[in-house]
Design a protein around this motif. Structure first.
Motif, PDB file in Angstrom:
ATOM      1  N   THR A  93      52.875 -62.171 -55.335  1.00 30.14           N
ATOM      2  CA  THR A  93      51.635 -62.054 -54.560  1.00 30.14           C
ATOM      3  C   THR A  93      50.924 -60.747 -54.874  1.00 30.14           C
ATOM      4  O   THR A  93      49.703 -60.720 -55.070  1.00 30.14           O
ATOM      5  CB  THR A  93      51.947 -62.165 -53.053  1.00 30.14           C
ATOM      6  N   ARG A 103      46.437 -68.368 -52.204  1.00 30.79           N
ATOM      7  CA  ARG A 103      47.556 -69.325 -52.144  1.00 30.79           C
ATOM      8  C   ARG A 103      48.894 -68.597 -52.166  1.00 30.79           C
ATOM      9  O   ARG A 103      49.840 -68.990 -51.472  1.00 30.79           O
ATOM     10  CB  ARG A 103      47.474 -70.325 -53.301  1.00 30.79           C
ATOM     11  N   VAL A 148      49.511 -67.230 -48.729  1.00 35.71           N
ATOM     12  CA  VAL A 148      49.924 -68.316 -47.832  1.00 35.71           C
ATOM     13  C   VAL A 148      51.402 -68.627 -48.054  1.00 35.71           C
ATOM     14  O   VAL A 148      52.169 -68.759 -47.088  1.00 35.71           O
ATOM     15  CB  VAL A 148      49.040 -69.571 -48.037  1.00 35.71           C
ATOM     16  N   ALA A 149      51.813 -68.727 -49.313  1.00 37.14           N
ATOM     17  CA  ALA A 149      53.224 -69.007 -49.613  1.00 37.14           C
ATOM     18  C   ALA A 149      54.123 -67.894 -49.094  1.00 37.14           C
ATOM     19  O   ALA A 149      55.177 -68.160 -48.500  1.00 37.14           O
ATOM     20  CB  ALA A 149      53.411 -69.195 -51.121  1.00 37.14           C
ATOM     21  N   GLY A 182      53.526 -65.917 -46.600  1.00 39.22           N
ATOM     22  CA  GLY A 182      53.520 -66.008 -45.149  1.00 39.22           C
ATOM     23  C   GLY A 182      54.411 -67.120 -44.616  1.00 39.22           C
ATOM     24  O   GLY A 182      54.837 -67.072 -43.460  1.00 39.22           O
ATOM     25  N   GLN A 183      54.707 -68.099 -45.431  1.00 42.23           N
ATOM     26  CA  GLN A 183      55.620 -69.173 -45.021  1.00 42.23           C
ATOM     27  C   GLN A 183      57.079 -68.733 -45.114  1.00 42.23           C
ATOM     28  O   GLN A 183      57.943 -69.328 -44.499  1.00 42.23           O
ATOM     29  CB  GLN A 183      55.386 -70.425 -45.862  1.00 42.23           C
ATOM     30  N   GLU A 184      57.319 -67.674 -45.888  1.00 45.43           N
ATOM     31  CA  GLU A 184      58.686 -67.169 -46.084  1.00 45.43           C
ATOM     32  C   GLU A 184      58.975 -65.894 -45.302  1.00 45.43           C
ATOM     33  O   GLU A 184      60.109 -65.643 -44.918  1.00 45.43           O
ATOM     34  CB  GLU A 184      58.939 -66.913 -47.577  1.00 45.43           C
ATOM     35  N   GLU A 185      57.959 -65.068 -45.127  1.00 42.10           N
ATOM     36  CA  GLU A 185      58.125 -63.765 -44.488  1.00 42.10           C
ATOM     37  C   GLU A 185      56.960 -63.520 -43.526  1.00 42.10           C
ATOM     38  O   GLU A 185      55.882 -64.078 -43.700  1.00 42.10           O
ATOM     39  CB  GLU A 185      58.146 -62.642 -45.532  1.00 42.10           C
ATOM     40  N   ASP A 213      47.626 -61.619 -40.637  1.00 40.81           N
ATOM     41  CA  ASP A 213      46.581 -62.589 -40.960  1.00 40.81           C
ATOM     42  C   ASP A 213      45.458 -61.984 -41.795  1.00 40.81           C
ATOM     43  O   ASP A 213      44.793 -62.692 -42.545  1.00 40.81           O
ATOM     44  CB  ASP A 213      45.978 -63.166 -39.680  1.00 40.81           C
ATOM     45  N   ARG A 236      45.050 -62.693 -45.736  1.00 44.33           N
ATOM     46  CA  ARG A 236      44.734 -64.090 -46.033  1.00 44.33           C
ATOM     47  C   ARG A 236      43.271 -64.385 -45.687  1.00 44.33           C
ATOM     48  O   ARG A 236      42.540 -64.994 -46.463  1.00 44.33           O
ATOM     49  CB  ARG A 236      45.663 -65.022 -45.270  1.00 44.33           C
TER      50      ARG A 236
END
Length: 183
Positions: free
Chosen positions: A35, A133, A136-137, A139-142, A146, A149
């Protein structure tokens, strides 16, 4: 400010790890580092766009964005850090509204192109979407804030409008998509 990078190579990454801003070492292919790389690439593409002959207000806006992107990268580099706030997102929205207001409403999709500067704005837009993107990925793991993003979401919209603005400044119109043109 003292010398922060007195030696460019450290050899600490030779085993495939790198240090985060909090001192923790992670794999160079970790989602956080990926990222960070996407945001770094976006900043580099914005820098390339800034090499073009741009209106002064656009030059100043993109220079400010480069600083924001560096802060955004710092936020990603230091887990738990918060540097990009609603204030940053609001500024992009204000600029987006200002730049979009004089443009004709779109009735068709547009193709990236026209002037070189507009094409570079569209390239930056696609890189921005990829960075978004990646956030977002991540944020799905750690846990992440906001702000980054949301900032990248607004910036990609701004880059789309900027492509139109730069074509207009170059005396060109939008490059319109023609459905079935080559059918």
């Amino acid at each position: 400010m003292g010398h922060r990078l007195s030696k460019i190579y450290t050899r600490t990454g030779d085993a495939g790890t790198t240090g985060l801003g909090d001192g923790k070492r992670v794999a160079k292919n970790s989602l956080r580092i990926d990222t960070l790389g996407e945001v770094d690439e976006l900043n580099a593409v914005v820098g390339l766009l800034l090499c073009e002959d741009l209106p002064d207000d656009v030059q100043a806006l993109l220079t400010d964005v480069q600083h924001d992107l560096f802060d955004l990268g710092g936020e990603i580099c230091i887990p738990g850090m918060s540097m990009i706030s609603q204030k940053h997102v609001d500024k992009l929205e204000t600029e987006l509204d200002r730049l979009n207001e004089p443009l004709e409403p779109l009735k068709d999709f547009i193709l990236p192109g026209g002037s070189r500067a507009a094409a570079l704005a569209h390239l930056a837009r696609t890189v921005c979407r990829r960075a978004e993107r990646a956030i977002v990925a991540l944020g799905q793991e750690e846990a992440i804030n906001d702000g980054p993003r949301q900032y990248l979401n607004r910036f990609s919209d701004l880059l789309f409008v900027l492509g139109r603005v730069l074509n207009r400044a170059a005396g060109r119109g939008d490059v319109l998509w023609q459905k079935g043109k080559n059918a």
